[in-house]
Design an enzyme around this catalytic site. Structure first.
Site, short mmCIF file in Angstrom:
data_model
loop_
_atom_site.label_atom_id
_atom_site.label_comp_id
_atom_site.label_asym_id
_atom_site.label_seq_id
_atom_site.Cartn_x
_atom_site.Cartn_y
_atom_site.Cartn_z
N HIS A 25 0.83 -1.21 0.00
CA HIS A 25 0.00 0.00 0.00
C HIS A 25 0.87 1.26 0.00
CE1 HIS A 25 -3.61 2.40 1.17
NE2 HIS A 25 -2.69 3.16 1.76
N GLU A 26 1.81 1.32 0.93
CA GLU A 26 2.65 2.50 1.04
C GLU A 26 3.61 2.62 -0.15
OE1 GLU A 26 1.95 4.71 3.13
OE2 GLU A 26 0.55 3.50 4.29
N HIS A 29 1.99 4.69 -2.84
CA HIS A 29 2.17 6.13 -2.59
C HIS A 29 3.58 6.57 -2.96
CE1 HIS A 29 -1.65 6.40 -0.60
NE2 HIS A 29 -1.29 5.71 0.47
#
Length: 377
Positions: A25-26, A29
């Site tokens: 997920h990170e 980003h």
């Protein structure tokens, strides 16, 4: 007899599941931020005090926090919980600010934030694609071979030989679709379109409720129509069709999540069905005990739910940031810092309340309160 893995196996399995999903997920980003030229000050898996970490040549601090319930990427210029620039940022030269998160156009900030949940969906699609290529897909024709007596299907007038075409407007391409649609809708009237001897018919069936227990003692409340197929057909999936089917599986799971939440809000399902980190840890240990394939499939499901939850328009989550960016795009200027701070404080309170509630729910499902009541009594 119920089978449940031990405490340490459960904790280890939870870390194996949640750690990579937070990292993925990170990473979404991080990579989109780098694509747009934004420097990342820190990349953390877990919150709180740093256990271990290192600093790369770009100046990003990669670290692991002691509380493994999430993570974050801190971009240069993104200095507050509401993504509001600090006084230090505002005092920087314009050229330097342009290379930081808050100096980017709203559409780039939107994509950077959206990349996290999107990456979670992509991760699940990759897993589903691997399973489809390896094992194929069940493609049993949606033709009824038998109808259970006194079942919802029998009461609605369905017969052996009927081909189910759709249920409540949802197209049925294979028999497996029937269970997916019906299981989430116990006691809910369903309009069923079918083909019988070359002509179309329409009936309304109300699925009965069945409570099932798995080998670990977990209970599941499902809708039951009461029809059986002629057999199970598994067909190989062409490589060209794999991604499309994997995307459909992902969309189906998101749709089921939305409908499940809607049923809880409207009272058709009990709030006891809401689970939190403790429940995820319990299921992680159970799935890991079934083997690597079961654990990987479970990771795909949790990845989808992680992406979905993060897209909810709740301040502090990615969806809350995206909501504010959409307002900024329409207004051509961001909301006042005071309004955003108020919204994020409200979001923090709401999330903390929800976390406490689901944790108490998890403990209740483990029988803790009844055991404490027995000790006190």
């Amino acid at each position: 007899m119920e089978e449940n893995p031990g405490f340490f196996w459960t904790v280890l399995s939870f870390l194996v599941v949640i750690g990579p999903l937070v990292f993925v997920h990170e990473l979404g980003h991080y990579f989109v931020g780098r694509w747009f030229g934004v420097k990342a000050d820190a990349f953390s898996i877990g919150f709180g005090r740093e256990i271990t970490g290192w600093t790369d040549r770009r100046g990003t601090r990669w670290k692991i926090g002691w509380l493994p319930l999430g993570g974050y990427v801190k971009f240069a210029g993104d200095m507050g919980p509401a993504s509001q620039p600090s006084k230090e940022w505002l005092s920087m030269p314009a050229e330097e600010r342009a290379r930081m998160f808050q100096g980017k156009p709203v559409w780039q900030r939107f994509l950077i934030v959206a990349a996290g949940p999107v990456t979670n969906f992509l991760f699940a699609i990759i897993i589903f694609s691997g399973f489809l290529l390896t094992y194929g897909q069940q493609q049993t024709p949606p033709v009824i071979a038998g109808v259970v007596s006194a079942s919802a299907a029998a009461q609605a007038g369905l017969r052996a030989g009927d081909r189910i075409l759709s249920i409540s407007g949802k197209t049925v391409d294979r028999f497996e679709d029937i269970a997916m649609i019906v299981s989430l809708r116990p006691e809910q009237p369903l309009r069923i379109e079918a083909e019988r001897e070359g002509r179309r018919i329409e009936v309304v069936a109300v699925p009965q409720t069945r409570v099932e227990r798995d080998r670990f003692g977990n209970e599941f409340r499902k809708g039951l129509l009461g029809v059986t197929p002629a057999g199970s057909v598994i067909e190989p999936v062409p490589a060209t069709a794999v991604v499309g089917l994997a995307v459909r599986q992902t969309v189906d799971i998101v749709t089921m999540s939305i409908e499940g939440i809607g049923q809880i809000i409207t009272g058709r399902r009990s709030v006891k069905e809401l689970g939190g980190p403790l429940k995820i840890a319990q299921y992680s240990g159970q799935q890991a005990s079934l083997g690597l394939e079961a654990l990987i499939w479970f990771m795909a499901i949790i990845s989808i739910n992680l992406g979905f939850i993060n897209l909810l328009p709740i301040p502090l989550l990615d969806g809350g940031h995206l909501f504010f960016y959409m307002i900024e795009a329409v207004r051509r200027k961001p909301l006042a810092p005071e309004a955003q701070e108020w919204a994020f404080r409200t979001g923090i309170a709401a999330l903390l309340t929800l976390m406490i509630f689901v944790t108490l729910n998890d403990l209740a499902s483990f029988g803790l309160w009844s055991k404490l009541g027995g000790l006190i009594g």
